[in-house]
Design an enzyme around this catalytic site. Structure first.
Site, PDB file in Angstrom:
ATOM      1  N   LYS A  70      49.114 -42.313 -33.833  1.00  0.00           N
ATOM      2  CA  LYS A  70      50.072 -41.835 -35.183  1.00  0.00           C
ATOM      3  C   LYS A  70      48.736 -41.127 -36.379  1.00  0.00           C
ATOM      4  O   LYS A  70      47.970 -41.506 -36.114  1.00  0.00           O
ATOM      5  CB  LYS A  70      50.702 -42.719 -35.923  1.00  0.00           C
ATOM      6  CG  LYS A  70      51.494 -42.873 -35.181  1.00  0.00           C
ATOM      7  CD  LYS A  70      52.609 -44.301 -35.587  1.00  0.00           C
ATOM      8  CE  LYS A  70      53.970 -44.797 -34.883  1.00  0.00           C
ATOM      9  NZ  LYS A  70      54.577 -46.040 -35.048  1.00  0.00           N
ATOM     10  N   GLU A  71      49.451 -40.076 -36.568  1.00  0.00           N
ATOM     11  CA  GLU A  71      48.624 -39.071 -37.755  1.00  0.00           C
ATOM     12  C   GLU A  71      49.739 -38.751 -38.992  1.00  0.00           C
ATOM     13  O   GLU A  71      50.258 -38.362 -38.552  1.00  0.00           O
ATOM     14  CB  GLU A  71      48.075 -37.894 -36.927  1.00  0.00           C
ATOM     15  CG  GLU A  71      48.871 -37.133 -36.830  1.00  0.00           C
ATOM     16  CD  GLU A  71      48.105 -35.314 -35.822  1.00  0.00           C
ATOM     17  OE1 GLU A  71      47.445 -35.541 -35.592  1.00  0.00           O
ATOM     18  OE2 GLU A  71      49.104 -34.711 -36.246  1.00  0.00           O
ATOM     19  N   LYS A  83      45.178 -27.928 -43.799  1.00  0.00           N
ATOM     20  CA  LYS A  83      45.800 -29.138 -43.346  1.00  0.00           C
ATOM     21  C   LYS A  83      44.705 -29.766 -43.051  1.00  0.00           C
ATOM     22  O   LYS A  83      44.317 -29.628 -42.253  1.00  0.00           O
ATOM     23  CB  LYS A  83      47.210 -28.446 -42.116  1.00  0.00           C
ATOM     24  CG  LYS A  83      48.084 -29.903 -42.452  1.00  0.00           C
ATOM     25  CD  LYS A  83      48.530 -28.952 -41.227  1.00  0.00           C
ATOM     26  CE  LYS A  83      48.617 -29.121 -39.893  1.00  0.00           C
ATOM     27  NZ  LYS A  83      49.787 -29.065 -38.818  1.00  0.00           N
TER      28      LYS A  83
END
Length: 163
Positions: A70-71, A83
């Site tokens: 998960k990021e 970003k």
């Protein structure tokens, strides 16, 4: 141990067009659709694409590195077109990385061209140094994503030109 890998690719579209893909949640949708050999699934866990958004990325079977992670989107600078995401669960953290950050930066090169710079920054526990090459694999994956995005953006550019 810490390290950094970078990759740059020139795109034949304005920076604003490239940023519409790389700077948004659309990049996750893009890689799931266009690169099923790399990503089996990209799921929105939380958020709307802004800072704080969390994605779960599940790699295709047989892909080197972690099965999933998960990021979290930690920085979105629309003015400078930067970003950043950091792994917050699973994957790289389970392999001894204490930091695994991915950055996309899109810069204007000319009126109809831009450069996307992909960066992987990492910190690794001393007892996990054998896993350092995984970060190199990650930058190769980002280079593949950038190349596929270039083809996609060029195709859309041609499709949107007047006849």
């Amino acid at each position: 141990m810490s390290g950094k890998f970078e990759h740059e690719l020139e795109l034949d579209v304005p920076a604003s067009t490239a940023w519409d893909l790389f700077g948004t949640i659309r990049i996750g949708e893009f890689v799931q659709k266009e690169m099923p050999s790399l990503f089996q699934k990209v799921e929105l866990v939380e958020g709307d694409g802004g800072v704080g958004t969390i994605l779960k990325l599940t790699f295709a079977p047989g892909t080197p590195g972690p099965a999933f992670y998960k990021e979290k989107f930690t920085k979105i600078d629309n003015e400078n077109r930067i970003k950043e995401t950091e792994v917050v669960e699973g994957g790289y953290l389970e392999l001894g990385f204490t930091l695994f950050r991915v950055r996309f930066e899109v810069t204007e090169k000319g009126e109809d061209s831009s450069i996307v710079k992909s960066t992987v920054e990492y910190e690794l526990k001393e007892d996990a140094l054998a896993n350092a090459p995984i970060a190199s694999n990650a930058i190769q994956s980002l280079a593949s994503i950038a190349q596929m995005a270039k083809l996609h953006l060029n195709k859309n550019k041609l499709a949107n030109q007047p006849n």
